[in-house]
Design a protein around this motif. Sequence first.
Motif, PDB file in Angstrom:
ATOM      1  N   ALA A 117       0.825  -1.205   0.000  1.00  0.00           N
ATOM      2  CA  ALA A 117       0.000   0.000   0.000  1.00  0.00           C
ATOM      3  C   ALA A 117       0.859   1.255   0.000  1.00  0.00           C
ATOM      4  N   LEU A 118       2.079   1.150   0.497  1.00  0.00           N
ATOM      5  CA  LEU A 118       2.966   2.312   0.530  1.00  0.00           C
ATOM      6  C   LEU A 118       3.459   2.647  -0.861  1.00  0.00           C
ATOM      7  N   ALA A 119       3.843   3.890  -1.047  1.00  0.00           N
ATOM      8  CA  ALA A 119       4.458   4.288  -2.314  1.00  0.00           C
ATOM      9  C   ALA A 119       5.732   3.476  -2.497  1.00  0.00           C
ATOM     10  N   GLN A 120       5.930   3.001  -3.713  1.00  0.00           N
ATOM     11  CA  GLN A 120       7.089   2.161  -3.982  1.00  0.00           C
ATOM     12  C   GLN A 120       8.295   3.031  -4.300  1.00  0.00           C
ATOM     13  N   GLY A 121       9.455   2.562  -3.927  1.00  0.00           N
ATOM     14  CA  GLY A 121      10.658   3.283  -4.252  1.00  0.00           C
ATOM     15  C   GLY A 121      11.876   2.600  -3.691  1.00  0.00           C
ATOM     16  N   LYS A 165      11.403 -14.675  -5.727  1.00  0.00           N
ATOM     17  CA  LYS A 165      10.154 -15.397  -5.452  1.00  0.00           C
ATOM     18  C   LYS A 165       9.350 -14.538  -4.485  1.00  0.00           C
ATOM     19  N   ALA A 166       8.610 -13.577  -5.038  1.00  0.00           N
ATOM     20  CA  ALA A 166       7.975 -12.536  -4.238  1.00  0.00           C
ATOM     21  C   ALA A 166       7.099 -13.078  -3.116  1.00  0.00           C
ATOM     22  N   ASP A 167       6.231 -14.026  -3.425  1.00  0.00           N
ATOM     23  CA  ASP A 167       5.320 -14.543  -2.401  1.00  0.00           C
ATOM     24  C   ASP A 167       6.076 -15.253  -1.278  1.00  0.00           C
ATOM     25  N   ASP A 168       7.070 -16.047  -1.648  1.00  0.00           N
ATOM     26  CA  ASP A 168       7.851 -16.763  -0.644  1.00  0.00           C
ATOM     27  C   ASP A 168       8.680 -15.798   0.206  1.00  0.00           C
ATOM     28  N   MET A 169       9.225 -14.757  -0.441  1.00  0.00           N
ATOM     29  CA  MET A 169      10.011 -13.784   0.308  1.00  0.00           C
ATOM     30  C   MET A 169       9.126 -13.033   1.304  1.00  0.00           C
ATOM     31  N   LYS A 170       7.941 -12.673   0.862  1.00  0.00           N
ATOM     32  CA  LYS A 170       7.018 -11.969   1.750  1.00  0.00           C
ATOM     33  C   LYS A 170       6.690 -12.844   2.960  1.00  0.00           C
ATOM     34  N   LYS A 171       6.419 -14.126   2.733  1.00  0.00           N
ATOM     35  CA  LYS A 171       6.133 -15.052   3.828  1.00  0.00           C
ATOM     36  C   LYS A 171       7.342 -15.179   4.756  1.00  0.00           C
ATOM     37  N   CYS A 172       8.517 -15.263   4.178  1.00  0.00           N
ATOM     38  CA  CYS A 172       9.739 -15.386   4.968  1.00  0.00           C
ATOM     39  C   CYS A 172       9.928 -14.165   5.859  1.00  0.00           C
ATOM     40  N   LEU A 173       9.778 -12.975   5.279  1.00  0.00           N
ATOM     41  CA  LEU A 173       9.947 -11.761   6.072  1.00  0.00           C
ATOM     42  C   LEU A 173       8.882 -11.669   7.159  1.00  0.00           C
ATOM     43  N   LEU A 174       7.663 -12.077   6.856  1.00  0.00           N
ATOM     44  CA  LEU A 174       6.615 -12.081   7.879  1.00  0.00           C
ATOM     45  C   LEU A 174       6.960 -13.061   9.006  1.00  0.00           C
ATOM     46  N   THR A 175       7.552 -14.191   8.636  1.00  0.00           N
ATOM     47  CA  THR A 175       7.961 -15.178   9.638  1.00  0.00           C
ATOM     48  C   THR A 175       8.997 -14.588  10.593  1.00  0.00           C
ATOM     49  N   LEU A 226      13.138  -8.126  12.302  1.00  0.00           N
ATOM     50  CA  LEU A 226      13.437  -7.153  11.255  1.00  0.00           C
ATOM     51  C   LEU A 226      13.737  -5.785  11.853  1.00  0.00           C
ATOM     52  N   ASN A 227      14.521  -5.000  11.116  1.00  0.00           N
ATOM     53  CA  ASN A 227      14.737  -3.628  11.555  1.00  0.00           C
ATOM     54  C   ASN A 227      13.411  -2.873  11.440  1.00  0.00           C
ATOM     55  N   ALA A 228      13.291  -1.787  12.158  1.00  0.00           N
ATOM     56  CA  ALA A 228      12.013  -1.074  12.262  1.00  0.00           C
ATOM     57  C   ALA A 228      11.485  -0.623  10.905  1.00  0.00           C
ATOM     58  N   ALA A 229      12.355  -0.120  10.039  1.00  0.00           N
ATOM     59  CA  ALA A 229      11.912   0.363   8.725  1.00  0.00           C
ATOM     60  C   ALA A 229      11.396  -0.781   7.864  1.00  0.00           C
ATOM     61  N   CYS A 230      12.085  -1.896   7.871  1.00  0.00           N
ATOM     62  CA  CYS A 230      11.650  -3.047   7.092  1.00  0.00           C
ATOM     63  C   CYS A 230      10.340  -3.604   7.642  1.00  0.00           C
ATOM     64  N   LYS A 231      10.228  -3.638   8.944  1.00  0.00           N
ATOM     65  CA  LYS A 231       9.004  -4.129   9.568  1.00  0.00           C
ATOM     66  C   LYS A 231       7.806  -3.298   9.101  1.00  0.00           C
ATOM     67  N   ARG A 232       7.954  -1.970   9.016  1.00  0.00           N
ATOM     68  CA  ARG A 232       6.866  -1.108   8.543  1.00  0.00           C
ATOM     69  C   ARG A 232       6.497  -1.432   7.102  1.00  0.00           C
ATOM     70  N   VAL A 233       7.494  -1.629   6.252  1.00  0.00           N
ATOM     71  CA  VAL A 233       7.251  -1.953   4.851  1.00  0.00           C
ATOM     72  C   VAL A 233       6.533  -3.288   4.721  1.00  0.00           C
ATOM     73  N   VAL A 234       6.997  -4.284   5.456  1.00  0.00           N
ATOM     74  CA  VAL A 234       6.396  -5.624   5.375  1.00  0.00           C
ATOM     75  C   VAL A 234       4.968  -5.598   5.893  1.00  0.00           C
ATOM     76  N   ALA A 255       2.946  -3.084   5.926  1.00  0.00           N
ATOM     77  CA  ALA A 255       2.122  -2.339   4.972  1.00  0.00           C
ATOM     78  C   ALA A 255       1.794  -3.188   3.744  1.00  0.00           C
ATOM     79  N   SER A 256       2.667  -4.115   3.412  1.00  0.00           N
ATOM     80  CA  SER A 256       2.451  -4.951   2.232  1.00  0.00           C
ATOM     81  C   SER A 256       1.445  -6.072   2.494  1.00  0.00           C
ATOM     82  N   ARG A 257       1.078  -6.271   3.739  1.00  0.00           N
ATOM     83  CA  ARG A 257       0.128  -7.343   4.088  1.00  0.00           C
ATOM     84  C   ARG A 257      -1.266  -7.040   3.570  1.00  0.00           C
ATOM     85  N   GLY A 258      -1.595  -5.765   3.453  1.00  0.00           N
ATOM     86  CA  GLY A 258      -2.933  -5.345   3.053  1.00  0.00           C
ATOM     87  C   GLY A 258      -3.350  -5.843   1.738  1.00  0.00           C
TER      88      GLY A 258
END
Length: 73
Positions: free
Chosen positions: A20-24, A45-55, A60-68, A70-73
């Motif tokens: 949902a966040l602006a990409q960049g 492997k976008a879907d697998d990476m997203k699952k891995c980061l959520l796991t 995760l560092n605070a900035a990455c946690k916010r991005v991940v 936000a991407s759950r939506g």
Amino acid sequence: MALSKILILAGLGSMLAGAALAQGAGDQAACRDDVVKFCPIFVGKADDMKKCLLTHKDKLNAACKRVVEASRG
């Protein structure tokens, strides 16, 4: 730039495409180190990476946690 870093950036771009966040570059940079540390086998492997980061969300560092999160939506 090393090939592995290019692949990581490509994988991050794919993972964040639905966020949902602006990409960049900032979103990709926020997770670069965490992807290398926790999820390198899922680059490209976008879907697998997203699952891995959520796991690993709690590690995760605070900035990455916010991005991940936000991407759950």
